[in-house]
Scaffold this active site. Structure first.
Site, PDB file in Angstrom:
ATOM      1  N   SER A 344      57.368 -26.909 -14.730  1.00 55.71           N
ATOM      2  CA  SER A 344      55.977 -26.650 -14.381  1.00 55.71           C
ATOM      3  C   SER A 344      55.591 -27.476 -13.161  1.00 55.71           C
ATOM      4  CB  SER A 344      55.061 -27.007 -15.558  1.00 55.71           C
ATOM      5  OG  SER A 344      53.709 -26.991 -15.161  1.00 55.71           O
ATOM      6  N   ALA A 366      54.459 -20.454  -4.553  1.00 56.07           N
ATOM      7  CA  ALA A 366      53.780 -19.243  -5.023  1.00 56.07           C
ATOM      8  C   ALA A 366      53.292 -19.378  -6.457  1.00 56.07           C
ATOM      9  CB  ALA A 366      54.726 -18.048  -4.918  1.00 56.07           C
ATOM     10  N   LYS A 412      40.670 -14.449  -1.847  1.00 56.62           N
ATOM     11  CA  LYS A 412      39.617 -14.870  -2.768  1.00 56.62           C
ATOM     12  C   LYS A 412      39.227 -16.331  -2.570  1.00 56.62           C
ATOM     13  CE  LYS A 412      40.835 -11.398  -6.186  1.00 56.62           C
ATOM     14  NZ  LYS A 412      41.719 -10.663  -5.279  1.00 56.62           N
ATOM     15  N   VAL A 451      48.147  -7.077  -3.296  1.00 55.54           N
ATOM     16  CA  VAL A 451      49.408  -6.430  -2.971  1.00 55.54           C
ATOM     17  C   VAL A 451      49.668  -5.315  -3.972  1.00 55.54           C
ATOM     18  CG1 VAL A 451      50.524  -8.316  -1.742  1.00 55.54           C
ATOM     19  CG2 VAL A 451      50.651  -8.250  -4.213  1.00 55.54           C
ATOM     20  N   THR A 475      35.530  -1.072 -11.902  1.00 59.40           N
ATOM     21  CA  THR A 475      34.447  -1.994 -12.260  1.00 59.40           C
ATOM     22  C   THR A 475      33.114  -1.627 -11.628  1.00 59.40           C
ATOM     23  OG1 THR A 475      35.122  -3.466 -10.454  1.00 59.40           O
ATOM     24  CG2 THR A 475      36.017  -3.926 -12.642  1.00 59.40           C
ATOM     25  N   ARG A 549      33.516  -7.866 -13.507  1.00 59.94           N
ATOM     26  CA  ARG A 549      33.984  -8.860 -14.461  1.00 59.94           C
ATOM     27  C   ARG A 549      33.540 -10.249 -14.012  1.00 59.94           C
ATOM     28  NH1 ARG A 549      40.175  -7.158 -14.128  1.00 59.94           N
ATOM     29  NH2 ARG A 549      39.578  -7.361 -11.944  1.00 59.94           N
TER      30      ARG A 549
END
Length: 646
Positions: A344, A366, A412, A451, A475, A549
Site C-alpha cells: 500500500s 497511479a 476533477k 477515459v 444523473t 450524486r
C-alpha cells in the site's frame, strides 16, 4: 446438398484420396476427349500406343499436382494460389504429354496437347469452382442479412469470411465511391449509402458492418453520425493494426467503439518522449492493476525497460496484470523482468524499501481512489490514500534517489466540488512543494478527464444497461464530460513525464466535452434500438435521470486560471498553478493527519477549504460512518430530552 455435407464431413486423408481419384478420371477423360475431337474416329481406342501414352501421362500429372500443393488446398477456401496450382499443373501435364509421345513413338497430332490442356482446365478447375460455388450458396442462405459499409479490400475480405460463417450473410455493399455504384463485387451489389435508410424502413436489414478499419476517426465519426438516426445496429471490424499483427481476423466483428463517436484522430506518440524515462531503466508503477495503471504498464513494456515493478494493493489485480504482461513479454520475445509487489502507498517504509532495493529510476504514481461518490462516503480513506499516499510515495522516491516521479492526476482537481477532486489537488500541491526542495528527483503531474472503458466510466455501464433492455440512467440532462481512450491517455502521461522540468502541471488536450445524454442516445441508436421518450413512446430503451450524486458537478474543467501555455507536443499543455512552500504545506499535512486520526470530519473539511485547492463543496459531509454516528448522537440527545421532560 446432403451428399456435399457428407463429403465435407470426411477427414482430410479421405478427401485427398477422393480428389486424386477424381482428377485421375479427369485426366483420362480429357486425353480421350482431345483425341476424339481432333481425329474424330472411334478407332483411337484400339491404338495400343495411345493406351501406353495415357499410362505414362496419368501418374506423372498427378505427381505434378501433388508437388504443386493442389491437394493441400481446402475447396471451400480455394483462392488464387489453388487456381495457380491448377493452371501450372495442367501446363506441366500437357508438356508431359508431348514428351511422352516422343519417347513412346506415338504419332500425336500437334493440336491434341492444346485441346487436352483446355479440357483438363475445364474438368479439374471447373469442378472445384462448381463445388466452391455450391458450398458458398448453401452457406449464404443461412445467417442474418447485413449491409457491409466499404467495398474496398477489407470489405471483400469480410465477404469471404462471412461466406464461411452461418451467423451473417452479406446482403449488399455500400460505399462512398460513386464509381463503384451499380457494380458487383464477389456476387454482392454495391450501392450508395443512402439506400441503408430504405432497407431499414423495409426491415430488410437490421445490422451494418463497417469494413473501414484504416480510415481516420474523424471520418468514422461522420459515418456513424449519418447512421445513428436510423436506429440500426452498427458493428465494426477490428483495427487495421490488429488485423495486420494477426491478433484479430476479419470475422472478429465487434460493437462500435465509443471513441469513434468522439471523432478524435490519434496522434502518433513521439518515440523519443516515450522511451526517455523508460528504455533500459528500472520503472515502477503504483496502482499497476487499475485501468490506468495497467495500460501504463502495457505501454511501458513496449519501450523495453530493464525492470518493471508492479506495485499494487489488490492481490487479484496484481495477479491479473502480472500474468498478462508475462505472456506479452514471452510472445514479443522481450528481455526484461516484471516484479509483482504487494503493498500500500500508505506504508511509506514499504514503498521506500521497494524503491531502494531495486534502484528504481522512474515512478508513475497511479494509485488512488478515483470514484467520486465512494470517496464522498469514505472521506478519511480517500484522504489517507490520495493525499498521504502521494506524499509518502514522493518522499520515498526522494530518499531512494528516483530520477523522475509522475503523478497521474484528474480534471476533477480543478475547482473541485468533491472530496476526491480536492484530495487529488492536495496531492498536486505536495509535489509542487517538494519540487522546490533540494533533492535529485524531478516531479511532475499530468491531468486528464474521463477515459473510455476505465473502472467507473459510463460507457461499460451504458452497454450493460442496453444489453438488459434499459433503462439507461444519467444523473442530469445537462451533465458533460471530457473523454479520452485509455491507450492515448497513458501514452500522453508518459510523454508529458519526459517533458517535465520540476513541479510542472501538465494538462492533456481532451478535445470537446461530450454531453452524456447525447452519448447515451447515440449508443442506443447504434445498438439498433430507439430511444423511448415523450416524443417516441413506442421506443425501445428509455433514458432516466437519477440526479447528481454527492460531490458531482455538471461540468469538468482542466485548468485553473488563464496562465496556460503550450508545449512542444500538440496535445500537451502546461498550467502555472498556485502553490505552497513545503514548510507551510507540512503544517497543513500535520493538521490533516491529526484530524483524520481523531475522526474529526468538520476539521478535515475546514482544512480542505482553507488550503488553496479551490474546494467549493456542493453537499455537506457525506461520510457514511460519520453520518451514522451523528444520527446515533442525535437519537441519544433526543432520548435524554424526553427523559428530562418526565
Amino acid at each position: 446438398m446432403k451428399f456435399m455435407q457428407l463429403l465435407f464431413s470426411l477427414n482430410r486423408t479421405k478427401k485427398r484420396l477422393i480428389s486424386v481419384f477424381v482428377d485421375s478420371l479427369f485426366i483420362i477423360c480429357a486425353f480421350w476427349a482431345a483425341l476424339l475431337l481432333r481425329i474424330d474416329q472411334i478407332d483411337v481406342f484400339f491404338e495400343s500406343g495411345y493406351w501406353l501414352l495415357i499410362i505414362s501421362l496419368w501418374p506423372l500429372s498427378i505427381w505434378a499436382f501433388i508437388k504443386l500443393g493442389l491437394y493441400r488446398a481446402i475447396l471451400r477456401f480455394m483462392g488464387v494460389q489453388a487456381l495457380t496450382s491448377i493452371l501450372a499443373g495442367v501446363c506441366i501435364s500437357s508438356l508431359v504429354l508431348v514428351i511422352c509421345s516422343y519417347f513412346v513413338q506415338v504419332d500425336l497430332p500437334r493440336t491434341v496437347p492444346v485441346i487436352y490442356m483446355a479440357f483438363a482446365l475445364i474438368f479439374i478447375g471447373g469442378s472445384r469452382a462448381i463445388i466452391r460455388a455450391l458450398v458458398g450458396s448453401g452457406m449464404k442462405k443461412e445467417g442474418e442479412s447485413v449491409v457491409i459499409y466499404g467495398a474496398g479490400v477489407s470489405g471483400r475480405q469480410l465477404v469471404t469470411a462471412l461466406a464461411q460463417s452461418p451467423e451473417y450473410s452479406a446482403y449488399i455493399f455500400v460505399d462512398d465511391d460513386y464509381s463503384l455504384h451499380g457494380t458487383v463485387i464477389q456476387g454482392v451489389y454495391v450501392h450508395s449509402p443512402s439506400i441503408i435508410k430504405k432497407l431499414v424502413s423495409e426491415n430488410s436489414v437490421t445490422k451494418v458492418l463497417l469494413a473501414i478499419p484504416s480510415v481516420p476517426h474523424s471520418r468514422r465519426q461522420q459515418i456513424l453520425l449519418s447512421l445513428e438516426p436510423l436506429a440500426v445496429q452498427v458493428l465494426t471490424l477490428p483495427a487495421m493494426a490488429d488485423l495486420v499483427s494477426g491478433n484479430k481476423l476479419y470475422s472478429d466483428i465487434k460493437e462500435v467503439d465509443v471513441d469513434d463517436l468522439l471523432g478524435r484522430d490519434l496522434v502518433v506518440p513521439r518515440k523519443e518522449l516515450m522511451s526517455s524515462n523508460i528504455k533500459d531503466k528500472v520503472v515502477m508503477v503504483t496502482g499497476a492493476g487499475g485501468s490506468i495503471g495497467s495500460e501504463l504498464c502495457r505501454q511501458i513494456i513496449k519501450q523495453k525497460p530493464q525492470t518493471l515493478i508492479l506495485f499494487e494493493l489488490s492481490e487479484f489485480a496484481l495477479y491479473s496484470i502480472e500474468k498478462e504482461l508475462s505472456e506479452l513479454i514471452k510472445s514479443s520475445d522481450l528481455n526484461l523482468e516484471v516484479l509483482p509487489i504487494l503493498g500500500s502507498v500508505q506504508r511509506e517504509n514499504r514503498v521506500k524499501a521497494v524503491m531502494t532495493s531495486f534502484n528504481v529510476q522512474t515512478v508513475y504514481h497511479a494509485a488512488a481512489y478515483k470514484h467520486v461518490p465512494l470517496v464522498e462516503h469514505n472521506v478519511i480513506e480517500g484522504v489517507r490514500n490520495n493525499v498521504f499516499g502521494t506524499v509518502f510515495t514522493a518522499r520515498a522516491a526522494i530518499e531512494a534517489n528516483v530520477e523522475t516521479f509522475v503523478l497521474v492526476s484528474t480534471d476533477k482537481a480543478v475547482r473541485p466540488t468533491n472530496v476526491m477532486g480536492t484530495t487529488k489537488r492536495m496531492a498536486e500541491l505536495s509535489l509542487q512543494a517538494l519540487a522546490k526542495e533540494n533533492h535529485n528527483t524531478r516531479f511532475c503531474m499530468v491531468r486528464f478527464g474521463n477515459v473510455l472503458g476505465s473502472s467507473g466510466s459510463v460507457v461499460p455501464l451504458f452497454r450493460k444497461q442496453i444489453s438488459f433492455g434499459g433503462p439507461i440512467t444519467v444523473t442530469h440532462p445537462e451533465i458533460t464530460r471530457y473523454f479520452m481512450t485509455i491507450p492515448e491517455a497513458s501514452q500522453l502521461v508518459i510523454q508529458a513525464g519526459a517533458m517535465g522540468k520540476g513541479g510542472d502541471v501538465f494538462v492533456l488536450d481532451m478535445g470537446e466535452s461530450v454531453k452524456i445524454v447525447d452519448l447515451a442516445s447515440k449508443m442506443i441508436h447504434l445498438s439498433g434500438f430507439r430511444v423511448q421518450d415523450a416524443d417516441n413512446p413506442d421506443g425501445d430503451i428509455s433514458i432516466e435521470f437519477s440526479g447528481l450524486r454527492p460531490g458531482e458537478k455538471l461540468y469538468e474543467e482542466l485548468l485553473i486560471g488563464d496562465n496556460v501555455t503550450g508545449t512542444e507536443h500538440e496535445r500537451i499543455m502546461t498550467a502555472h498553478e498556485a502553490m505552497l512552500p513545503w514548510d507551510k504545506y507540512k503544517s497543513v499535512l500535520d493538521a490533516l493527519d491529526i484530524a483524520c486520526h481523531e475522526f474529526d470530519h468538520e476539521k478535515i473539511r475546514d482544512i480542505l477549504l482553507t488550503t488553496p485547492t479551490g474546494f467549493n463543496p456542493k453537499d455537506g459531509i457525506c461520510d457514511l460512518v460519520w453520518v451514522a454516528n451523528k444520527k446515533d448522537a442525535e437519537k441519544v440527545v433526543s432520548l435524554r430530552a424526553k427523559n428530562t421532560q418526565f
